[in-house]
Design an enzyme around this catalytic site. Structure first.
Site, PDB file in Angstrom:
ATOM      1  N   LYS A  36       0.833  -1.207   0.000  1.00 17.14           N
ATOM      2  CA  LYS A  36       0.000   0.000   0.000  1.00 17.14           C
ATOM      3  C   LYS A  36       0.867   1.255   0.000  1.00 17.14           C
ATOM      4  O   LYS A  36       0.552   2.244  -0.668  1.00 17.14           O
ATOM      5  CB  LYS A  36      -0.923  -0.016   1.216  1.00 17.14           C
ATOM      6  CG  LYS A  36      -1.991  -1.092   1.124  1.00 17.14           C
ATOM      7  CD  LYS A  36      -2.965  -1.011   2.278  1.00 17.14           C
ATOM      8  CE  LYS A  36      -4.139  -1.942   2.009  1.00 17.14           C
ATOM      9  NZ  LYS A  36      -5.147  -1.898   3.056  1.00 17.14           N
ATOM     10  N   GLU A 162     -18.536   4.558   1.581  1.00 17.11           N
ATOM     11  CA  GLU A 162     -17.781   4.056   0.437  1.00 17.11           C
ATOM     12  C   GLU A 162     -18.617   4.238  -0.823  1.00 17.11           C
ATOM     13  O   GLU A 162     -19.836   4.083  -0.801  1.00 17.11           O
ATOM     14  CB  GLU A 162     -17.429   2.577   0.649  1.00 17.11           C
ATOM     15  CG  GLU A 162     -16.316   2.406   1.670  1.00 17.11           C
ATOM     16  CD  GLU A 162     -15.976   0.955   1.960  1.00 17.11           C
ATOM     17  OE1 GLU A 162     -16.115   0.107   1.062  1.00 17.11           O
ATOM     18  OE2 GLU A 162     -15.576   0.676   3.100  1.00 17.11           O
ATOM     19  N   LYS A 211     -21.059   8.384  16.625  1.00 20.08           N
ATOM     20  CA  LYS A 211     -20.714   7.538  15.479  1.00 20.08           C
ATOM     21  C   LYS A 211     -21.543   6.240  15.496  1.00 20.08           C
ATOM     22  O   LYS A 211     -22.118   5.837  14.481  1.00 20.08           O
ATOM     23  CB  LYS A 211     -19.204   7.237  15.507  1.00 20.08           C
ATOM     24  CG  LYS A 211     -18.733   6.250  14.472  1.00 20.08           C
ATOM     25  CD  LYS A 211     -18.953   6.739  13.057  1.00 20.08           C
ATOM     26  CE  LYS A 211     -18.748   5.590  12.078  1.00 20.08           C
ATOM     27  NZ  LYS A 211     -19.112   5.937  10.725  1.00 20.08           N
ATOM     28  N   CYS A 269     -53.517   4.588  20.127  1.00 14.11           N
ATOM     29  CA  CYS A 269     -53.210   4.198  18.741  1.00 14.11           C
ATOM     30  C   CYS A 269     -51.916   3.413  18.558  1.00 14.11           C
ATOM     31  O   CYS A 269     -51.935   2.315  17.993  1.00 14.11           O
ATOM     32  CB  CYS A 269     -53.178   5.439  17.859  1.00 14.11           C
ATOM     33  SG  CYS A 269     -54.784   6.222  17.755  1.00 14.11           S
TER      34      CYS A 269
HETATM   35  N1  LIG Z   1     -14.814   1.913   5.437  1.00 19.50           N
HETATM   36  C1  LIG Z   1     -15.716   2.824   5.747  1.00 19.50           C
HETATM   37  O1  LIG Z   1     -16.618   3.178   4.964  1.00 19.50           O
HETATM   38  C2  LIG Z   1     -15.674   3.511   7.090  1.00 19.50           C
HETATM   39  C3  LIG Z   1     -16.448   4.656   7.303  1.00 19.50           C
HETATM   40  C4  LIG Z   1     -16.386   5.299   8.545  1.00 19.50           C
HETATM   41  C5  LIG Z   1     -15.558   4.794   9.531  1.00 19.50           C
HETATM   42  N2  LIG Z   1     -14.823   3.667   9.299  1.00 19.50           N
HETATM   43  C6  LIG Z   1     -13.933   3.182  10.376  1.00 19.50           C
HETATM   44  O2  LIG Z   1     -12.609   3.577  10.039  1.00 19.50           O
HETATM   45  C7  LIG Z   1     -11.662   2.590  10.507  1.00 19.50           C
HETATM   46  C8  LIG Z   1     -10.834   2.078   9.352  1.00 19.50           C
HETATM   47  O3  LIG Z   1     -11.687   1.423   8.437  1.00 19.50           O
HETATM   48  P1  LIG Z   1     -11.194   1.044   6.961  1.00 19.50           P
HETATM   49  O4  LIG Z   1     -12.388   0.463   6.276  1.00 19.50           O
HETATM   50  O5  LIG Z   1     -10.480   2.202   6.364  1.00 19.50           O
HETATM   51  O6  LIG Z   1     -10.119  -0.118   7.321  1.00 19.50           O
HETATM   52  P2  LIG Z   1      -9.124  -0.866   6.307  1.00 19.50           P
HETATM   53  O7  LIG Z   1      -9.025  -2.265   6.816  1.00 19.50           O
HETATM   54  O8  LIG Z   1      -9.524  -0.620   4.897  1.00 19.50           O
HETATM   55  O9  LIG Z   1      -7.726  -0.125   6.530  1.00 19.50           O
HETATM   56  C9  LIG Z   1      -6.992  -0.206   7.699  1.00 19.50           C
HETATM   57  C10 LIG Z   1      -5.527  -0.064   7.352  1.00 19.50           C
HETATM   58  O10 LIG Z   1      -4.788   0.068   8.573  1.00 19.50           O
HETATM   59  C11 LIG Z   1      -3.553  -0.558   8.374  1.00 19.50           C
HETATM   60  N3  LIG Z   1      -2.895  -0.783   9.667  1.00 19.50           N
HETATM   61  C12 LIG Z   1      -3.138  -1.723  10.611  1.00 19.50           C
HETATM   62  N4  LIG Z   1      -2.279  -1.574  11.643  1.00 19.50           N
HETATM   63  C13 LIG Z   1      -1.488  -0.512  11.360  1.00 19.50           C
HETATM   64  C14 LIG Z   1      -0.419   0.126  12.038  1.00 19.50           C
HETATM   65  N5  LIG Z   1       0.022  -0.294  13.230  1.00 19.50           N
HETATM   66  N6  LIG Z   1       0.169   1.200  11.461  1.00 19.50           N
HETATM   67  C15 LIG Z   1      -0.273   1.647  10.253  1.00 19.50           C
HETATM   68  N7  LIG Z   1      -1.280   1.064   9.558  1.00 19.50           N
HETATM   69  C16 LIG Z   1      -1.870  -0.004  10.106  1.00 19.50           C
HETATM   70  C17 LIG Z   1      -3.914  -1.829   7.608  1.00 19.50           C
HETATM   71  O11 LIG Z   1      -2.779  -2.403   6.977  1.00 19.50           O
HETATM   72  C18 LIG Z   1      -4.936  -1.286   6.626  1.00 19.50           C
HETATM   73  O12 LIG Z   1      -4.335  -0.849   5.415  1.00 19.50           O
HETATM   74  C19 LIG Z   1     -12.516   1.499  11.191  1.00 19.50           C
HETATM   75  O13 LIG Z   1     -12.591   1.771  12.573  1.00 19.50           O
HETATM   76  C20 LIG Z   1     -13.875   1.667  10.550  1.00 19.50           C
HETATM   77  O14 LIG Z   1     -14.916   1.180  11.388  1.00 19.50           O
HETATM   78  C21 LIG Z   1     -14.844   3.025   8.100  1.00 19.50           C
END
Ligand SMILES: NC(=O)c1ccc[n+]([C@@H]2O[C@H](COP(=O)([O-])OP(=O)(O)OC[C@H]3O[C@@H](n4cnc5c(N)ncnc54)[C@H](O)[C@@H]3O)[C@@H](O)[C@H]2O)c1
Length: 347
Positions: A36, A162, A211, A269
């Site tokens: 990545k 997304e 959230k 109701c």
């Molecule tokens: N995907 C969504 O639509 C969305 C929307 C709102 C909130 N969230 C929240 O955001 C957070 C992330 O979700 P996501 O879908 O982006 O996750 P994801 O799995 O797509 O990405 C997480 C990334 O973190 C990296 N990672 C893990 N440990 C790490 C470390 N120690 N240092 C650096 N990078 C590290 C992983 O390699 C991965 O690339 C979650 O808590 C999720 O609930 C997601």
């Protein structure tokens, strides 16, 4: 221009990193996954999302967006860390915090070596209380520093969807954040200054709760619409048309009036009609577990009120109002009358 580290090059982190760079900030994206990191460093997005290709490539070319696996280097060279690592659910349903805690330990260790102020802002979805009981202690233990004094801490939940994530970043449905300290609160205000809409500055635990409330509310609405659709279909009615017309009623059906935590519903109701719709669904072999649960949850609220009153054993109880809502003398299915009855039965 702020120097920002974004941790986690996933769905949320890549969008945050690219959009912050697009706003003119100097961004370094950090991930443990070298593939990545390499992707960002060659100007390509590692995830599929509308407009992201263009934002990653132009901002990388302009020198505002790069990536690394080196956490300490990122912390040393930036003023704020924005954490977007995953919080996947465990088998029990509990939130999985292993990525968050591991990263807090690494960031803490890097903070110990850093001179000058740095704020750590979590964007990962965290159950209420996690900042206070998990993230802050981990950061403090690993750094040997005091959160809120020697380094900043904030929580800034992400609401993007997304598929429309970049558009959502620049036109957010909600902007909510909280911080332990003034410099971090100022940083959050500055980073969001150009974005439209009201900014809700709250305490971190409230931000964490908002959230989960937002996602649970969305999920509940979808399920409600599906149940209505299924029942409507069973009687030969177009559920899409039903819900569309219902949603045009902003006075009652879509009103925030009925979205305030308080006491049970009652009256002549709502309980009767809910029971009748549930009966119809059962008769037509249509599962309606949400509607089924609503009356149960409503009854629970009365049980809960009774338990609250019973904590004051031996006292006389006064009730201000007994009808099902103010402005009427209708006692039919009044939850307050039900409560009074339960209290009388309980002596
Ligand atoms: N995907 C969504 O639509 C969305 C929307 C709102 C909130 N969230 C929240 O955001 C957070 C992330 O979700 P996501 O879908 O982006 O996750 P994801 O799995 O797509 O990405 C997480 C990334 O973190 C990296 N990672 C893990 N440990 C790490 C470390 N120690 N240092 C650096 N990078 C590290 C992983 O390699 C991965 O690339 C979650 O808590 C999720 O609930 C997601």
């Amino acid at each position: 221009m702020v120097r920002v580290s974004v941790f986690g090059i996933g769905y949320t982190g890549t969008v945050s990193a690219a959009c912050l760079a697009e706003q003119g900030h100097q961004v370094v994206a950090v991930d443990i996954d070298p593939a990545k990191v390499a992707s960002i460093n060659t100007g390509r997005t590692p995830i599929v999302e509308e407009r992201l290709d263009e934002l990653v490539s132009t901002n990388h070319a302009a020198g505002r967006l790069s990536a690394t696996t080196d956490i300490a280097e990122a912390i040393l060279n930036t003023d704020v860390s924005i954490v977007c690592v995953g919080t996947p659910g465990e088998d029990t349903g509990a939130i999985g915090l292993s990525y968050v805690t591991a990263l807090c330990r690494s960031i803490g260790a890097a903070l110990a070596e850093r001179k000058g102020h740095h704020s750590v802002i979590m964007r990962s979805t965290l159950v209420p209380g996690t900042m206070e009981s998990v993230c802050v202690p981990e950061l403090e233990r690993a750094s040997g520093l005091k959160a809120g004094a020697n380094f900043g801490v904030g929580y800034f939940p992400e609401f993007l969807r997304e598929g429309t994530a970049v558009a959502d970043y620049f036109e957010p449905c909600l902007i909510v954040y909280g911080a332990m300290d003034d410099p971090t609160m100022t940083m959050l205000r500055d980073l969001n200054a150009a974005l439209p809409g009201e900014h809700h500055a709250v305490d971190m635990k409230t931000a964490e709760m908002i959230k989960y409330t937002s996602n649970s509310w969305r999920a509940t609405k979808i399920t409600f619409a599906n149940e209505i659709g299924n029942i409507a279909k069973s009687v030969g009615v177009d559920g899409q048309a039903v819900m569309k017309i219902l949603c045009s009623d902003h006075e009652v059906a879509m009103s925030p009036y009925f979205l305030r935590p308080g006491f049970s519903f009652g009256g002549s109701c709502l309980p009767k009609d809910l029971r009748a719709l549930r009966f119809l669904a059962n008769s037509n072999d249509v599962a309606a577990p949400l509607l089924q649960g609503v009356l149960e949850a409503n009854e629970n609220q009365i049980v809960r009120a009774e338990a609250l009153v019973k904590r004051f054993e031996g006292r006389t109880v006064g009730m201000v109002g007994i009808s099902f809502k103010p402005g009427t003398d209708d006692l039919r299915e009044s939850p307050l009358a039900a409560l009074a009855s339960r209290l009388l039965d309980g002596g």
